[in-house]
Design a protein around this motif. Structure first.
Motif, mmCIF file in Angstrom:
data_model
loop_
_atom_site.group_PDB
_atom_site.id
_atom_site.type_symbol
_atom_site.label_atom_id
_atom_site.label_comp_id
_atom_site.label_asym_id
_atom_site.label_seq_id
_atom_site.Cartn_x
_atom_site.Cartn_y
_atom_site.Cartn_z
ATOM 1 N N ILE A 429 0.837 -1.206 0.000
ATOM 2 C CA ILE A 429 0.000 0.000 0.000
ATOM 3 C C ILE A 429 0.870 1.253 0.000
ATOM 4 C CG2 ILE A 429 -1.659 1.329 1.373
ATOM 5 C CD1 ILE A 429 -2.831 -1.349 2.299
ATOM 6 N N LEU A 430 1.905 1.233 0.856
ATOM 7 C CA LEU A 430 2.799 2.388 0.915
ATOM 8 C C LEU A 430 3.539 2.572 -0.404
ATOM 9 C CD1 LEU A 430 4.294 2.021 4.504
ATOM 10 C CD2 LEU A 430 2.497 3.570 3.745
ATOM 11 N N ASP A 431 3.861 1.441 -1.061
ATOM 12 C CA ASP A 431 4.528 1.545 -2.359
ATOM 13 C C ASP A 431 3.591 2.079 -3.431
ATOM 14 O OD1 ASP A 431 7.068 0.799 -1.647
ATOM 15 O OD2 ASP A 431 6.772 -1.327 -2.046
ATOM 16 N N ALA A 432 2.298 1.877 -3.235
ATOM 17 C CA ALA A 432 1.332 2.329 -4.246
ATOM 18 C C ALA A 432 1.034 3.819 -4.143
ATOM 19 C CB ALA A 432 0.038 1.536 -4.124
ATOM 20 N N THR A 433 1.261 4.413 -2.972
ATOM 21 C CA THR A 433 0.940 5.827 -2.811
ATOM 22 C C THR A 433 1.988 6.688 -3.512
ATOM 23 O OG1 THR A 433 0.590 7.626 -1.221
ATOM 24 C CG2 THR A 433 2.174 5.959 -0.608
ATOM 25 N N PRO A 434 1.576 7.799 -4.115
ATOM 26 C CA PRO A 434 2.552 8.703 -4.752
ATOM 27 C C PRO A 434 3.298 9.569 -3.746
ATOM 28 C CG PRO A 434 0.338 9.575 -5.009
ATOM 29 C CD PRO A 434 0.184 8.227 -4.361
ATOM 30 N N ASP A 435 2.909 9.503 -2.467
ATOM 31 C CA ASP A 435 3.561 10.321 -1.452
ATOM 32 C C ASP A 435 4.931 9.736 -1.095
ATOM 33 O OD1 ASP A 435 1.353 11.907 -1.383
ATOM 34 O OD2 ASP A 435 0.459 10.943 0.359
ATOM 35 N N PHE A 436 5.813 10.591 -0.645
ATOM 36 C CA PHE A 436 7.136 10.205 -0.144
ATOM 37 C C PHE A 436 6.940 9.671 1.275
ATOM 38 C CE2 PHE A 436 11.043 10.862 2.105
ATOM 39 C CZ PHE A 436 12.079 10.777 1.197
ATOM 40 N N VAL A 437 7.264 8.401 1.517
ATOM 41 C CA VAL A 437 7.107 7.783 2.838
ATOM 42 C C VAL A 437 8.462 7.204 3.248
ATOM 43 C CG1 VAL A 437 5.896 6.092 4.237
ATOM 44 C CG2 VAL A 437 4.709 7.209 2.347
ATOM 45 N N ALA A 452 7.786 5.400 -4.202
ATOM 46 C CA ALA A 452 7.794 6.795 -4.673
ATOM 47 C C ALA A 452 9.014 7.540 -4.152
ATOM 48 C CB ALA A 452 6.503 7.492 -4.243
ATOM 49 N N ALA A 453 9.363 7.306 -2.878
ATOM 50 C CA ALA A 453 10.531 7.972 -2.301
ATOM 51 C C ALA A 453 11.811 7.525 -3.008
ATOM 52 C CB ALA A 453 10.605 7.687 -0.807
ATOM 53 N N ARG A 454 11.935 6.227 -3.286
ATOM 54 C CA ARG A 454 13.120 5.725 -3.991
ATOM 55 C C ARG A 454 13.219 6.360 -5.382
ATOM 56 N NH1 ARG A 454 15.728 1.002 -2.298
ATOM 57 N NH2 ARG A 454 14.983 0.167 -0.312
ATOM 58 N N ARG A 455 12.074 6.467 -6.050
ATOM 59 C CA ARG A 455 12.085 7.047 -7.384
ATOM 60 C C ARG A 455 12.523 8.509 -7.331
ATOM 61 N NH1 ARG A 455 7.477 5.503 -8.543
ATOM 62 N NH2 ARG A 455 6.288 7.358 -7.974
ATOM 63 N N MET A 456 12.017 9.270 -6.348
ATOM 64 C CA MET A 456 12.407 10.675 -6.237
ATOM 65 C C MET A 456 13.901 10.820 -5.969
ATOM 66 S SD MET A 456 9.293 12.277 -3.952
ATOM 67 C CE MET A 456 7.576 11.948 -4.359
#
Length: 920
Positions: A429-437, A452-456
């Motif tokens: 679920i956390l991986d699916a969110t676009p937010d930085f976690v 998303a955080a890894r991608r950023m």
């Protein structure tokens, strides 16, 4: 305390999963129910009931009949919201029921912040019955708070408490579950609550006579008394032998100690599990109970008896086996785990208990044979054929008979595996969110980043996070905010929120709304920092758009202010222009055409006309001129405007008109469309270098069914930056004094109001083309024909008709009087509206027409028209004003006024309008 953090998140399904995960009913047969009660203020009652009725997490229909019971208004309620197993008699019951005594223990739990037990009592569902062995129950409660930990201050605990969680035991079933049938036949237990007598409550918790009617304790024989703490209460336990019973061949003192240890560990384990004290505390309690049991047994028994105690009463399944797989013995936990008795379990052996297709069995046995011990996971099979995942620890030893044996400890890890699956689901679920976690340890070292955080940050799915800290996630300025403000505030208050930026791998600074949360263990020690950051790029874009809209609104308000100012100035200024233009015309008519003064007078007249046109442009731009849109041919209007232009153009500039022969009907205001032509051609003329060049005016029908009016010049043209601003009010490229910047703004406003649009094509060095596109209309039956405005040189002559003229401005009045007299009319002039009304009343039939100024003190022109409509019906009235609005025209029409005319047009239109009015 699992429910204390956010009570609003608990629905029926979540509570059922929680209780099912603990497996309380299976592990503790004496458990009657597990419940959560929620604190509800009196004013919140209706909304709370509606919320419970709408909980459809387990039932499609929700709880349509839910009510708080017993009924009645109370300042606050403690409502049993969740109960497992389901119990309709308990669900919705208010523990603050004034007819019961439950509130005493509930308030004690709210005040104390710890666990509170009750004296023996009847449960809410049995409250109308009589206390009896089968119904005797004990409830253990703990308060939940709006804060992660119970507040230190008692008053604050009472204020912030939002409910209680609790478990209820049937004491008869609880004791029955921990005693074997053999022990029930010869042991005698008598348990009382030491606090109950002082509270006026029943003290008896359990007596062996409840299991066997008439059972009593033998007068002689072993007797042991034990004080057992249960939450905030003490139970006094007397353990002896039943009268007439023959104890089993086991030392009586050892058996009594065994039962005491089992009762203590079982009860505390139940309390601990239900109130969600972590597994570490449960393990400590079991360890302490086992240690005490071993200490008591060590002085009484040999090592075999000690082993038997541990074996029999371990909460884990324990098997004694031979290396060949034969099962020699199994404890009660093993029997419960494999769902059969010990005899059946021994008959099944290892081959019947282990899934033979599990490839992990061979390596586990090989490791045990090599090292003497081994640990691993296996897929095991129960007696009923069901299977489960188990953690197995096995050790080889030499038994008392000298033969090799093995102990096998089995623990069902199904729930652990399920928790791991839930953890994986949460990660997904956390991986699916676009937010930085992200999550970090106490030193700020990152231990988790979602996708998303890894991608950023430019990290791959499998890239190691070692060495990455919060500092790597933010630009330098944001790192300072995180370390100096965010983390200290989160450590101090539990959470911090603010706006920061993420340093992306591509070099961008991504604006984010960030929350930092400090997580602590049960002892209050910081264990982790977590953060969630949401991209604010879109929000900032919207805010920028909003600021642009606000700027446009301010510009519109500024234009509105300019329009208001223009309307206020127009009246007085037009009065002045009317006097100047009128008297200039009179002076020029009185002089011979060859007179030397004609030239200066002509220049003055031209300047006054320009001033009048400027006022009209300002009023047109601010939408202050009244509009009279009619469906009419466009070509005659353009022709007249072009004709007026020809006489004003210098000889160096040529004007060509090419107009469609076919009538093109449009719905426009004639004066405004001519203003469009004049403004566009004037602008084109000013674009010609030294006024040298040509201007073309074209009128055509387009294939899209529109009328296209084009003004084309071969002047200097415009660059893109200039072209983007030409319709802005007061924007001009001309030197100071040579342009107002209103001409094209007025064009744009008139065309837009007429339902059309304006297209500009221009480039430096190749001239400019402006296309005005207007929608074509169908001819309207009976539509009035457009009459060309009368000019000063063609004023119709009067026949001596008597006209009453009312104007408070003497100069304007004298000028208008002179114009009318020169047109052949007899004029009587008065200086107020009241004087005009009085004059008509005195000589009702003397006047053929009344001309009155609109804006006069005492009685306005509309007031004059209203009075004359009553005093002299049928007497025509004209109103003149330096400022004419749509509202003025509408009100004048309602009063029967024949026409409303701008004073600045007195010279050109007064005589014609008077003649038309008198002609009827």
């Amino acid at each position: 305390r699992a429910f204390a953090a956010n009570r609003a998140d608990i629905d029926d399904a979540a509570f059922a999963r929680y209780v099912d995960t603990l497996s309380l009913e299976r592990r503790f047969p004496g458990l009657a129910l597990t419940f959560v009660a929620e604190r509800v203020r009196g004013e919140e009652r209706a909304a709370y009931v509606a919320g419970v009725r709408g909980d459809r997490s387990r039932r499609a229909e929700g709880h349509p009949d839910f009510e708080i019971r017993p009924p009645g208004a109370r300042p606050e309620h403690m409502v049993i919201r969740h109960v497992q197993p389901e119990d309709p008699a308990t669900f919705g019951y208010d523990l603050f029921d004034p007819d019961q005594r439950y509130r005493i223990e509930v308030d004690a739990a709210l005040r104390g912040g710890g666990y509170v037990a009750t004296a023996p009592l009847l449960l809410a569902r049995d409250r109308d019955g009589t206390i009896a062995p089968a119904l005797t129950s004990v409830v253990i409660r703990a308060a939940t708070y709006a804060t992660p930990l119970p507040p230190a201050d008692e008053a604050e605990r009472l204020r912030s408490a939002d409910g209680v969680v609790g478990v209820a035991f049937r004491t008869l079933e609880l004791l029955r579950s921990v005693m074997t049938s053999e022990q029930q036949q010869w042991l005698h237990l008598h348990i009382t609550d030491a606090h109950a007598p002082a509270e006026g409550r029943p003290a008896l918790v359990f007596d062996s006579s409840w299991l066997a009617a008439g059972a009593t304790r033998a007068a002689a024989g072993p007797l042991q008394s034990v004080t057992l703490p249960v939450a905030d209460r003490r139970w006094e336990v007397e353990i002896g032998v039943q009268a007439g019973a023959v104890p089993a061949p086991v030392d009586a003192a050892g058996a009594l100690a065994m039962l005491l240890g089992v009762l203590l560990s079982g009860t505390l384990a139940a309390i601990t599990h239900v109130l969600v004290r972590a597994n570490a505390r449960e393990a400590r309690k079991v360890h302490e109970a086992t240690a005490r049991l071993q200490a008591e047994t060590r002085s009484l028994h040999e090592s075999e008896q000690r082993f038997r105690m541990l074996f029999e009463h371990s909460m884990d399944a324990v098997l004694r086996t031979r290396p060949d797989g034969t099962v020699l013995a199994a404890n009660a936990a093993a029997c419960a785990l494999f769902r059969c008795n010990e005899e059946r379990l021994c008959a099944l052996g290892r081959t019947g208990l282990v899934d033979r297709d599990d490839a992990r069995l061979g390596p586990l046995l090989a490791a045990r044979e090599r090292d003497g011990r081994a640990t691993g996971q296996l897929h095991l099979r129960r007696a009923d054929g069901s299977t489960f995942e188990a953690e197995v620890s096995t050790t080889v030893y030499t038994d008392t008979d000298g033969l090799p044996s093995a102990s096998m400890i089995v623990r069902d890890v199904t729930e652990r595996e399920r928790a791991a699956a839930q953890q994986a689901e949460l990660t997904a679920i956390l991986d699916a969110t676009p937010d930085f976690v992200a999550s970090a340890d106490r030193q700020g070292r990152i231990t988790f980043l979602n996708r998303a955080a890894r991608r950023m940050l430019g990290l791959g799915e499998q890239d190691d996070l070692g060495g990455i800290t919060f500092a790597h996630c933010h630009p330098p300025w944001a790192v300072r905010t995180v370390l100096e403000v965010g983390v200290p505030a989160a450590t101090r208050n539990g959470v911090w929120a603010g706006q920061l930026a993420i340093a992306c791998a591509d070099g961008r600074e991504l604006p984010v709304s960030q929350v930092i949360v400090c997580l602590r263990d049960a002892g209050g020690k910081v264990v982790r920092l977590s953060t969630i950051a949401r991209d604010l790029s879109q929000v900032h874009a919207v805010q920028a758009q909003q600021r642009a809209l606000e700027a446009r609104l301010q510009e519109a308000q500024k234009m509105e202010s300019i329009g208001t100012l223009a309307g206020g100035v127009a009246h007085d200024f037009n009065n002045v222009l009317a006097v100047i233009l009128g008297n200039l015309a009179i002076a020029r008519e009185d002089l011979a055409e060859a007179h030397a003064v004609q030239r200066p007078l002509a220049l003055a007249q031209q300047a006054a006309a320009r001033a009048r046109a400027l006022v009209q442009q300002i009023l047109a731009f601010s939408r202050r001129l009244p509009q009279q849109r009619e469906v009419q041919p466009l070509a005659p209007l353009v022709e007249e405007a072009v004709a007026m232009l020809r006489s004003t153009l210098p000889a160096s500039a040529t004007l060509h008109a090419q107009l469609e022969a076919e009538p093109l009907l449009v719905e426009v205001d004639a004066n405004q469309i001519q203003q469009v032509v004049l403004n566009l051609c004037t602008n084109a003329l000013q674009a010609l270098p030294a006024h040298l060049g040509s201007i073309r005016v074209e009128l055509q029908r387009t294939r899209e069914g529109q009328a296209r009016l084009s003004v084309i010049d071969d002047g200097s043209g415009m660059d893109e930056a200039t072209r983007a601003r030409i319709f802005e009010p007061f924007f001009t490229t001309k030197p100071v004094g040579q342009g107002t910047g209103l001409g094209l703004a007025v064009v744009h406003g008139i065309v837009t109001d007429s339902g059309g649009r304006t297209v500009v094509d221009s480039a430096p060095g190749r001239g400019t083309r402006v296309d005005v596109l207007l929608p074509l209309r169908e001819a309207v039956a009976g539509a009035p024909q457009v009459a060309a405005p009368a000019h000063a040189h063609a004023r119709p002559a009067g026949r001596g008709e008597h006209i009453l003229l009312a104007d408070d401005d003497e100069v304007v009045g004298l000028t208008t009087e002179a114009l009318l007299q020169r047109a052949g009319y007899r004029v009587t002039r008065v200086s107020s509206g009241l004087a005009a009304v009085e004059a008509v009343r005195e000589a009702r039939d003397s006047y053929a027409l009344v001309i009155t100024d609109y804006n006069m003190p005492g009685l306005s022109g509309l007031g004059v028209a209203e009075h004359l409509a009553a005093a002299a019906p049928g007497l025509p009235v004209l109103i003149t004003s330096g400022y004419v609005t749509e509202e003025l025209i509408a009100r004048a029409r309602a009063l029967g006024v024949r026409a409303v005319m701008l004073k600045e047009h007195s010279l050109e239109r007064m005589a014609a309008l008077v003649r038309e009015t008198l002609a009827g």
